[in-house]
Enzyme design. Structure first.
Site, PDB file in Angstrom:
ATOM      1  N   HIS A  47       9.186  -4.503  -3.987  1.00 23.21           N
ATOM      2  CA  HIS A  47      10.629  -4.489  -3.867  1.00 23.21           C
ATOM      3  C   HIS A  47      11.117  -4.437  -2.398  1.00 23.21           C
ATOM      4  O   HIS A  47      10.335  -3.739  -1.688  1.00 23.21           O
ATOM      5  CB  HIS A  47      11.150  -3.681  -4.937  1.00 23.21           C
ATOM      6  CG  HIS A  47      10.805  -4.047  -6.503  1.00 23.21           C
ATOM      7  ND1 HIS A  47      11.126  -5.213  -6.892  1.00 23.21           N
ATOM      8  CD2 HIS A  47      10.393  -3.388  -7.488  1.00 23.21           C
ATOM      9  CE1 HIS A  47      10.934  -5.500  -8.168  1.00 23.21           C
ATOM     10  NE2 HIS A  47      10.236  -4.127  -8.487  1.00 23.21           N
ATOM     11  N   SER A  48      12.485  -4.443  -2.313  1.00 26.01           N
ATOM     12  CA  SER A  48      12.924  -4.459  -1.078  1.00 26.01           C
ATOM     13  C   SER A  48      12.702  -2.811  -0.519  1.00 26.01           C
ATOM     14  O   SER A  48      12.556  -2.302   0.383  1.00 26.01           O
ATOM     15  CB  SER A  48      14.515  -4.769  -0.840  1.00 26.01           C
ATOM     16  OG  SER A  48      15.189  -4.230  -1.848  1.00 26.01           O
ATOM     17  N   GLU A  49      13.030  -1.783  -1.666  1.00 24.09           N
ATOM     18  CA  GLU A  49      12.742  -0.816  -1.649  1.00 24.09           C
ATOM     19  C   GLU A  49      12.273  -0.076  -2.893  1.00 24.09           C
ATOM     20  O   GLU A  49      12.668  -0.309  -3.949  1.00 24.09           O
ATOM     21  CB  GLU A  49      13.868   0.140  -1.190  1.00 24.09           C
ATOM     22  CG  GLU A  49      14.329   0.395   0.117  1.00 24.09           C
ATOM     23  CD  GLU A  49      15.048  -0.732   0.686  1.00 24.09           C
ATOM     24  OE1 GLU A  49      15.375  -0.876   2.143  1.00 24.09           O
ATOM     25  OE2 GLU A  49      15.685  -1.556  -0.144  1.00 24.09           O
ATOM     26  N   THR A  50      11.344   1.189  -2.626  1.00 22.65           N
ATOM     27  CA  THR A  50      10.758   1.990  -3.859  1.00 22.65           C
ATOM     28  C   THR A  50      11.032   3.269  -3.279  1.00 22.65           C
ATOM     29  O   THR A  50      11.077   3.857  -2.154  1.00 22.65           O
ATOM     30  CB  THR A  50       9.313   1.772  -3.969  1.00 22.65           C
ATOM     31  OG1 THR A  50       9.140   0.403  -4.431  1.00 22.65           O
ATOM     32  CG2 THR A  50       8.804   2.707  -5.141  1.00 22.65           C
ATOM     33  N   HIS A  77      20.783   1.164  -2.974  1.00 27.38           N
ATOM     34  CA  HIS A  77      20.649   0.593  -4.376  1.00 27.38           C
ATOM     35  C   HIS A  77      19.360   1.484  -4.790  1.00 27.38           C
ATOM     36  O   HIS A  77      19.690   1.702  -6.396  1.00 27.38           O
ATOM     37  CB  HIS A  77      20.148  -0.851  -4.239  1.00 27.38           C
ATOM     38  CG  HIS A  77      18.694  -1.125  -3.922  1.00 27.38           C
ATOM     39  ND1 HIS A  77      18.255  -1.203  -2.805  1.00 27.38           N
ATOM     40  CD2 HIS A  77      17.684  -1.540  -4.867  1.00 27.38           C
ATOM     41  CE1 HIS A  77      17.019  -1.660  -2.821  1.00 27.38           C
ATOM     42  NE2 HIS A  77      16.736  -1.763  -4.038  1.00 27.38           N
TER      43      HIS A  77
END
Length: 261
Positions: A47-50, A77
């Site tokens: 994912h774009s961030e974790t 997010h």
């Protein structure tokens, strides 16, 4: 709970519909894990961030964010997703300072982030070619992390097919394309982060600290509705409050489980 104390969630943020908005990984830790392990989990999640949350003192949580390739200083997010998992009303200690989240009467999670008013600059030489002929830049400004490009209108934001390799050569975290849509009185945007392993982010909370600061000044009001025009799409409520920015959104848990390593 796994033996390692790591619960894993995937949450779609800035939406109330599954499989829209921006998916984030959320890992709830009982004990510290090293940076290599967290980066490996984020790379596995893709994912774009974790986000990685660890309990701190007096009800606070330590919070860190990783893209598939690097740790970042701020991520909206994934913060929203983590607050959603933890019940909404949450306080985080982060690399960008203390962040608090609350729940509005309508059920939106509202995050208190630092505002980021960008300063107009001369556009980098590579920017025009990187954006292509479909996009007309009106103004270019630099925030703490991102380059903001105000374009002529919503159609320019939708039509953009940027050269991602060229964007990655600009010494910023990412490039924001944004415009005001007067027909719906909304701020629209798309956000590109190839330099940190995210070609186009579905919905970017931290970028709206910059976007909200810019448009509050341009439009002469503090409260705005923003929409990110990625294929998945997402909606935010923005509220400038002095040197802070309120970011509001909804979130949906898609699945949860345990990390076994």
């Amino acid at each position: 709970m796994s033996a390692n104390g790591s619960r894993l969630f995937v949450v779609d943020a800035f939406t109330d519909e599954p499989f829209r908005g921006n998916p984030a990984g959320v890992v709830i830790l009982d004990d510290k894990r090293d940076d290599t392990w967290m980066q490996s989990v984020a790379s596995e999640m893709r994912h774009s961030e974790t986000a990685f949350a660890l309990p701190a003192e007096n009800g606070w949580w330590h919070l860190r964010w990783f893209t598939p390739t690097v740790e970042v200083d701020l991520c909206g997010h994934a913060t929203l997703a983590t607050a959603h998992v933890l019940g909404g009303h949450t306080r985080f200690r982060t690399r960008s300072g203390d962040l608090t989240c609350s729940v509005s009467p309508e059920g939106w999670i509202e995050m208190d982030f630092p505002a980021d008013p960008p300063d107009p600059i001369d556009p980098p030489d590579v920017l025009r070619a990187a954006l292509g002929a479909e996009v007309t830049a009106v103004t270019v400004a630099r925030g703490v992390s991102d380059l903001l490009v105000e374009v002529a209108g919503p159609d320019d934001v939708r039509a953009a097919r940027p050269d991602l390799a060229a964007l990655a050569s600009i010494p910023v975290r990412g490039v924001i394309l944004t415009a005001h849509d007067p027909s719906r009185d909304r701020i629209v945007s798309r956000c590109f982060y190839p330099a940190v392993g995210v070609p186009e982010d579905p919905v970017t909370g931290s970028a709206h600290c910059t976007i909200g600061s810019w448009w509050a000044g341009r439009l002469g009001r503090d409260d705005l509705i923003a929409e990110q025009l990625s294929p998945r799409g997402g909606t935010l409520r923005l509220g400038r409050r002095g040197d802070r920015m309120r970011l509001g959104g909804r979130a949906v848990t898609v699945w949860h489980g345990e990390i076994s390593v």
